[in-house]
Enzyme design. Structure first.
Site, short mmCIF file in Angstrom:
data_model
loop_
_atom_site.label_atom_id
_atom_site.label_comp_id
_atom_site.label_asym_id
_atom_site.label_seq_id
_atom_site.Cartn_x
_atom_site.Cartn_y
_atom_site.Cartn_z
N GLY B 49 0.83 -1.20 0.00
CA GLY B 49 0.00 0.00 0.00
C GLY B 49 0.87 1.25 0.00
O GLY B 49 1.90 1.30 0.66
N GLY B 51 -0.72 4.53 0.19
CA GLY B 51 -1.49 5.68 0.65
C GLY B 51 -0.65 6.42 1.69
O GLY B 51 0.55 6.19 1.82
N ALA B 53 -0.41 6.08 4.82
CA ALA B 53 0.26 5.19 5.77
C ALA B 53 1.44 4.49 5.11
O ALA B 53 2.56 4.51 5.63
CB ALA B 53 -0.74 4.18 6.33
N ARG B 339 -20.19 13.23 12.45
CA ARG B 339 -20.77 12.67 11.23
C ARG B 339 -21.93 11.73 11.47
O ARG B 339 -22.92 11.76 10.74
CB ARG B 339 -19.68 11.89 10.51
CG ARG B 339 -18.64 12.83 10.03
CD ARG B 339 -17.53 12.10 9.38
NE ARG B 339 -16.66 13.13 8.80
CZ ARG B 339 -15.50 12.89 8.24
NH1 ARG B 339 -15.05 11.65 8.19
NH2 ARG B 339 -14.80 13.85 7.74
N HIS B 410 -18.29 5.87 3.78
CA HIS B 410 -17.13 6.70 3.58
C HIS B 410 -15.85 6.12 4.18
O HIS B 410 -14.77 6.22 3.61
CB HIS B 410 -17.42 8.05 4.23
CG HIS B 410 -16.30 9.01 4.17
ND1 HIS B 410 -15.77 9.43 2.97
CD2 HIS B 410 -15.57 9.63 5.12
CE1 HIS B 410 -14.79 10.28 3.21
NE2 HIS B 410 -14.64 10.40 4.50
N ARG B 444 -15.24 8.01 13.54
CA ARG B 444 -14.05 8.82 13.36
C ARG B 444 -14.43 10.29 13.18
O ARG B 444 -15.36 10.60 12.44
CB ARG B 444 -13.27 8.35 12.14
CG ARG B 444 -12.06 9.23 11.82
CD ARG B 444 -11.26 8.67 10.67
NE ARG B 444 -11.92 8.78 9.40
CZ ARG B 444 -11.99 9.90 8.67
NH1 ARG B 444 -11.48 11.03 9.12
NH2 ARG B 444 -12.59 9.90 7.50
C1 LIG Z 1 -13.42 11.21 -0.63
C2 LIG Z 1 -12.70 11.09 0.68
C3 LIG Z 1 -12.30 12.22 1.38
C4 LIG Z 1 -11.64 12.10 2.59
N1 LIG Z 1 -11.26 13.25 3.23
C5 LIG Z 1 -10.58 13.14 4.40
C6 LIG Z 1 -10.14 14.30 5.09
O1 LIG Z 1 -10.37 15.43 4.65
N2 LIG Z 1 -9.46 14.15 6.24
C7 LIG Z 1 -9.18 12.93 6.75
O2 LIG Z 1 -8.52 12.85 7.78
N3 LIG Z 1 -9.56 11.81 6.11
C8 LIG Z 1 -10.26 11.88 4.95
N4 LIG Z 1 -10.67 10.74 4.31
C9 LIG Z 1 -10.23 9.43 4.82
C10 LIG Z 1 -8.80 9.17 4.40
O3 LIG Z 1 -8.58 9.67 3.11
C11 LIG Z 1 -8.44 7.69 4.37
O4 LIG Z 1 -8.88 7.07 5.52
C12 LIG Z 1 -6.94 7.52 4.28
O5 LIG Z 1 -6.43 8.27 3.21
C13 LIG Z 1 -6.53 6.08 4.15
O6 LIG Z 1 -5.15 6.02 3.94
P1 LIG Z 1 -4.39 4.64 3.93
O7 LIG Z 1 -2.96 4.97 3.71
O8 LIG Z 1 -4.74 3.87 5.13
O9 LIG Z 1 -4.98 3.81 2.70
P2 LIG Z 1 -5.26 4.18 1.16
O10 LIG Z 1 -4.94 5.57 0.83
O11 LIG Z 1 -6.62 3.67 0.89
O12 LIG Z 1 -4.21 3.32 0.38
C14 LIG Z 1 -4.34 1.95 0.22
C15 LIG Z 1 -3.16 1.47 -0.58
O13 LIG Z 1 -3.13 0.07 -0.53
C16 LIG Z 1 -3.00 -0.47 -1.82
N5 LIG Z 1 -3.66 -1.77 -1.79
C17 LIG Z 1 -4.90 -2.09 -1.36
N6 LIG Z 1 -5.11 -3.42 -1.48
C18 LIG Z 1 -3.97 -3.93 -1.98
C19 LIG Z 1 -3.57 -5.23 -2.32
N7 LIG Z 1 -4.36 -6.29 -2.16
N8 LIG Z 1 -2.32 -5.40 -2.85
C20 LIG Z 1 -1.49 -4.34 -3.03
N9 LIG Z 1 -1.83 -3.09 -2.70
C21 LIG Z 1 -3.05 -2.90 -2.19
C22 LIG Z 1 -3.62 0.54 -2.72
O14 LIG Z 1 -3.11 0.38 -4.01
C23 LIG Z 1 -3.19 1.83 -2.06
O15 LIG Z 1 -1.87 2.14 -2.48
C24 LIG Z 1 -11.35 10.84 3.11
C25 LIG Z 1 -11.76 9.71 2.42
C26 LIG Z 1 -12.45 9.83 1.23
C27 LIG Z 1 -12.95 8.60 0.57
#
Ligand SMILES: Cc1cc2nc3c(=O)[nH]c(=O)nc-3n(C[C@H](O)[C@H](O)[C@H](O)COP(=O)(O)OP(=O)(O)OC[C@H]3O[C@@H](n4cnc5c(N)ncnc54)[C@H](O)[C@@H]3O)c2cc1C
Ligand code: FES
Lengths: 254, 646
Positions: B49, B51, B53, B339, B410, B444
């Site tokens: 991943g 994102g 994190a 929310r 969401h 959250r």
């Molecule tokens: C429209 C929207 C707006 C938001 N706005 C806000 C905000 O303003 N403030 C806030 O705090 N939060 C907000 N959130 C929530 C926040 O964006 C997410 O919770 C956060 O970005 C998640 O980050 P992450 O790094 O955990 O995962 P993600 O960003 O979801 O990344 C997941 C990663 O894992 C990879 N992946 C997934 N499955 C696999 C697999 N099987 N094999 C290989 N790779 C895989 C994907 O390719 C990606 O790279 C928002 C969410 C949405 C949907």
């Protein structure tokens, strides 16, 4: 509003793999709701193809709201279609008319090898960033965020360039397949922001060199890139890049 | 180990450090073992991943000297779902001087989560929040600024201070690009190897420890084995179990679910967040929903007509015939209630026939008053790109006509169970970001997911991973190990099975059907009958899936329908577990609203005596037979109260 459903005629680029021959294949999509997005029309077509026992059309998309930069279709010769400031995932069918015929092709550039149908490999963009599109600051070593005030105008201007989504439409639109708008936008963002200052010379030289090594063409000021950019990044990014480059080369000759 | 009670499962040691709340993290840092700098490069860490994190973790670990491999589904790390976050990121900087502090951020987050999260984790998050802002600014993230050049803040739901930092409506994009660039810098330095268009299909466990993964190359169909000393799962949330959600199309639960099947407990799966301000559904062709950032509630006022069935257009409804129901019911928080409260109230209005728009499944979010007060320019500076996005999708101009909004799925608070070190119940498998269950309890607060993802990735994992590596003897394992061959075979067979059914219905068909069941029965309001219905309906759907699925094409090429089919299969199993978890949690809390358990005012009624615990589910071989373990939540610093935003 009871919206009248439309019939759209498509010619879509089909190619099984990088070394396979490609061709434009005709499809007729009936029952297109004007509120659908362009990609939802493709979803609909693909569902029908599967049920007919044909292979669906591969295309990239993820956020479907114009921010991830995944979607990439050239519609009637224009990357992301006819609307300014819009990625193809944000394009809605209400802008088309019943019976329209549309040709849909992938991004075409030597530096973006085709994978399948409308899907290309844009890894070259990552490598340009890896060459210098960053500020070298290790985690945990940063001073308090407000210790360095940044003029609002500079910060806003930097943002305008930082808004690039890295989709590659600029390359697809350019007759030379140049990546100057993409590369220039990152250079402009980081050279307008004080935090990017210490590395500005090293950065511009490394990124421009990488851009050339990837096989992107030169910029000859056609301006097609700016016209198709879904984030309307200004072509002035390219001027900034050139200026920074000249300064950096001169400085390194000092 | 502290605070275990009689009911605490021996399998769930939270490893919360001793000492007063404010000193736990510091104590941890002072006693955690360190890895010798020269040894770090000998350790390969697999980060799944990219994102917030994953990218921040990959960058930081590589800077420290580890050898990192990074994986993502998209064609570039920069496209991870985090890119779409709009509104902002919280931190306890107290730059506006309005009384914020680490304690308040901690307290708001615990309370906002309706007292279903771990105190120590949340406090650590609040402590770290300030470092995140410093780090991002140093990277060149162009946060909004005041004319004096200092950073600007705004307020968000569930808080009475302005602690949210933002970059227009594209905060996630700018933060992710910062982390991505930091990671690319390490790619350039040869310390991160990037694997794009890869989907993790299985976790490889050797001698009880996570030692590798199986991934499918999505461009070629090849299966690959990757060996490491630890696996960091940063794969995001599972909101797409509802089919329609604000998540990106590729967001999925597959990686987490495969780990669950290899021994990682899944915690609080029923805790999902329905966001109050999304663009309403317009037709059955719809492929995803678009969020309108909650920051809009700072300046937008939510209303419906006072009279049910009033179909007049909004400008024809005079002031005194409008019900600004959030301001009326919650005078102190008004439009800025959390929310879950905002969403439930919108549903209640629609249920009472007061919904607006063509479908009646919407409420107004009106900016007229703010535009009058502040001018169009200020509003456009704050929300310009959101307004544009709204207009592109709906064809309406929100500067002139109130927006129509409705709740949509969401975010998922539930996820793989982790201890204080972010390690799951499989040693060596760490889970970061939305994929874990840790910090948000049952709900959250806005702008705290970005904070948590970056806290986990930039500031927590480097220490806790080091402690694990330094304390563990990790015998050499290579790809020829039988566990790799077995896991690869399982994946291969599964792909072949999906392709071999050759039935009549597409993966999308099943996904839509699943989404309908989940939204109706495991959505904003849940009850016993509905949940039982969901469990049996999903069971039948699964059976039909495995008998009547049609996946076109083959395995040895790009085949997105094959990818999706695998994800839908996992979503169906997860959906069933979510319904069970919701059924057995006989209380309402945060986003989990059980109709049987509400106060006289219709607010969520917790049952602290019986349900102050984390439900962590263990897979025991068959879906439907998961065993529930409890981690009792102990509150030593805050008093559990009935949340009130009145
Ligand atoms: C429209 C929207 C707006 C938001 N706005 C806000 C905000 O303003 N403030 C806030 O705090 N939060 C907000 N959130 C929530 C926040 O964006 C997410 O919770 C956060 O970005 C998640 O980050 P992450 O790094 O955990 O995962 P993600 O960003 O979801 O990344 C997941 C990663 O894992 C990879 N992946 C997934 N499955 C696999 C697999 N099987 N094999 C290989 N790779 C895989 C994907 O390719 C990606 O790279 C928002 C969410 C949405 C949907
Ligand atoms: S799908 Fe993300 S920009 Fe189009």
């Amino acid at each position: 509003m009871a919206d009248k459903l439309m019939t759209i005629n498509l010619k879509v680029w089909r190619q099984d793999g990088p070394d396979k021959p490609g061709r434009l294949a005709p499809y007729t999509v009936e029952g297109v709701n004007p509120h659908m997005s362009f990609l939802e029309m493709f979803d609909l077509l693909n569902e029908r193809l599967i049920l007919r026992g044909e292979e669906p059309i591969e295309f990239d998309s993820d956020c479907r709201e114009g921010i991830c930069g995944s979607c990439s279709m050239v519609i009637n010769g224009i990357p992301h279609g006819p609307h300014r400031g819009t990625a193809v995932c944000q394009l809605h069918m209400r802008h088309y008319r019943d019976g329209d015929t549309l040709t849909v092709e992938p991004w075409r550039a030597n530096a973006f090898p085709l994978i399948k149908d409308l899907v290309v490999d844009r890894g070259a963009f990552d490598r340009i960033i890896a060459a210098g599109g960053f500020v070298s600051v290790n985690t945990g070593s940063a001073p308090d965020a407000n210790s360095l005030p940044v003029e609002k105008a500079a910060s806003d201007a930097a943002f305008d360039f930082a808004a690039c989504i890295g989709c590659g439409a600029c390359v697809a639109a350019c007759p030379n397949a140049s990546a100057s708008l993409f590369t220039g936008a990152k250079i402009a963002h980081l050279s307008l922001y004080p935090q990017g200052e210490p590395e500005r010379r090293r950065r511009v030289i490394a990124m421009v060199n990488q851009m050339e090594a990837e096989g992107f063409g030169d910029c000859s000021n056609h301006g097609e890139c700016e016209a198709v950019c879904p984030k309307q990044i200004s072509i002035s990014a390219i001027a900034i890049m050139r200026r920074e480059y000249v300064k950096a080369v001169v400085a390194s000759n000092d | 180990m502290t605070s275990s009670t009689m009911n605490n499962s021996p399998r769930l040691d939270s490893k919360v450090p001793a000492g007063p709340l404010q000193q736990k993290w510091e104590n941890y840092l002072n006693t955690a073992k360190l890895v010798n700098p020269n040894n770090k490069r000998k350790h390969t860490i697999l980060v799944v991943g990219t994102g917030l994190a994953g990218a921040s973790a990959a960058a930081t670990l590589a800077e420290l000297g580890y050898n990192v491999r990074s994986f993502c589904i998209q064609d570039s790390a920069r496209r991870a779902h985090s890119i779409a976050a709009q509104g902002g990121i919280n931190a306890a900087k107290n730059y506006p001087g309005d009384g914020d502090s680490v304690w308040r951020l901690f307290y708001d987050t615990i309370k906002g989560g309706d007292y279903r999260s771990r105190e120590a984790n949340v406090h650590r998050l609040a402590e770290i929040s300030n470092n995140i802002i410093d780090q991002c600014v140093a990277q060149g993230v162009p946060f909004a600024r005041e004319y004096g050049g200092l950073l600007s803040n705004r307020s968000f739901g569930g808080a009475q201070v302005s602690r949210t930092f933002y970059a227009r409506g594209q905060t996630g994009q700018q933060l992710l690009l910062g982390a991505y660039q930091a990671m690319e810098r390490m790619v350039g330095a040869g310390r991160v190897k990037q694997y794009d268009r890869r989907e993790m299909l299985d976790l490889v466990v050797v001698d009880g420890r996570a030692r590798g993964i199986i991934v499918r190359n999505l461009a070629t169909g090849e299966l690959e084995r990757h060996v490491g000393d630890a696996v960091l799962l940063c794969t995001g949330g599972y909101g797409n179990v509802y089919y329609l959600s604000t998540n990106a199309k590729n967001s999925n639960v597959t990686a987490a679910w495969r780990c669950h099947k290899r021994g990682a407990f899944f915690a609080n799966p029923c805790f999902t967040q329905i966001h109050p301000t999304c663009i309403p559904v317009s037709g059955d062709y719809q492929s995803k929903l678009t969020l309108m950032s909650e920051s809009l509630r700072n300046d937008g006022r939510v209303w419906v007509p006072k009279t049910a069935g009033d179909r007049r257009s909004p400008e024809q409804i005079p002031e005194d015939e409008r019900d600004y129901y959030l301001e009326r019911k919650y005078p102190s928080f008004g439009n800025l209630v959390p929310r879950d409260v905002a969403s439930r109230n919108a549903k209640e209005m629609a249920d009472h026939g007061k919904g607006v728009g063509e479908t009646g499944m919407a409420v107004y979010l009106d900016f007229a008053e703010s535009i009058n007060r502040l001018g169009e320019k200020v509003i456009s500076e704050r929300y310009g790109n959101l307004f544009e996005m709204y207009e592109k999708i709906t064809g309406d101009n929100p500067y002139k006509v109130p927006m129509r909004i409705y709740p949509a799925v969401h975010y998922t608070m539930g996820g793989l169970w982790v201890d204080y070190e972010l390690m799951s119940t499989v040693p060596g498998l760490f889970v970061l970001g939305e994929a874990n269950f840790s910090d948000h309890g049952a709900n959250r607060l806005g702008a705290s997911a970005l904070m948590q993802g970056l806290s986990d990735g930039y500031f927590v994992i480097s220490h806790t991973l080091g402690n694990y590596i330094a304390n563990t003897s990790l015998p050499k394992v290579d790809e020829s190990n039988a566990a790799f061959a077995d896991a690869e075979n399982d994946s291969r067979e599964r792909l072949a099975t999906l392709l071999g059914i050759k039935g009549e219905k597409t993966p999308v068909h099943f996904h839509r059907e699943l989404g309908k069941i989940m939204w109706d029965d495991v959505g904003m309001a849940r009850n016993r009958d509905g949940l039982n219905h969901a469990i049996s309906a999903i069971g039948s759907l699964r059976e039909e899936f495995w008998n009547n699925l049609r996946v076109p094409g083959s395995n040895d090429t790009m085949n997105k329908n094959l990818e999706f089919a695998g994800r839908v299969a996992d979503f169906m199993e997860l959906g069933e577990l979510m319904a069970r978890d919701a059924l057995e949690r006989e209380e309402s809390c945060g986003g989990h609203f059980r109709e049987e358990y509400q106060t006289e005012d219709g607010e969520a009624l917790r049952n602290d005596d019986e349900f102050t615990f984390v439900a962590a589910w263990e897979h025991t071989g068959r879906v439907g037979d998961e065993v529930k373990h409890r981690e009792e939540l102990v509150f030593e610093n805050v008093k559990l109260t009935q949340r009130s935003y009145k």
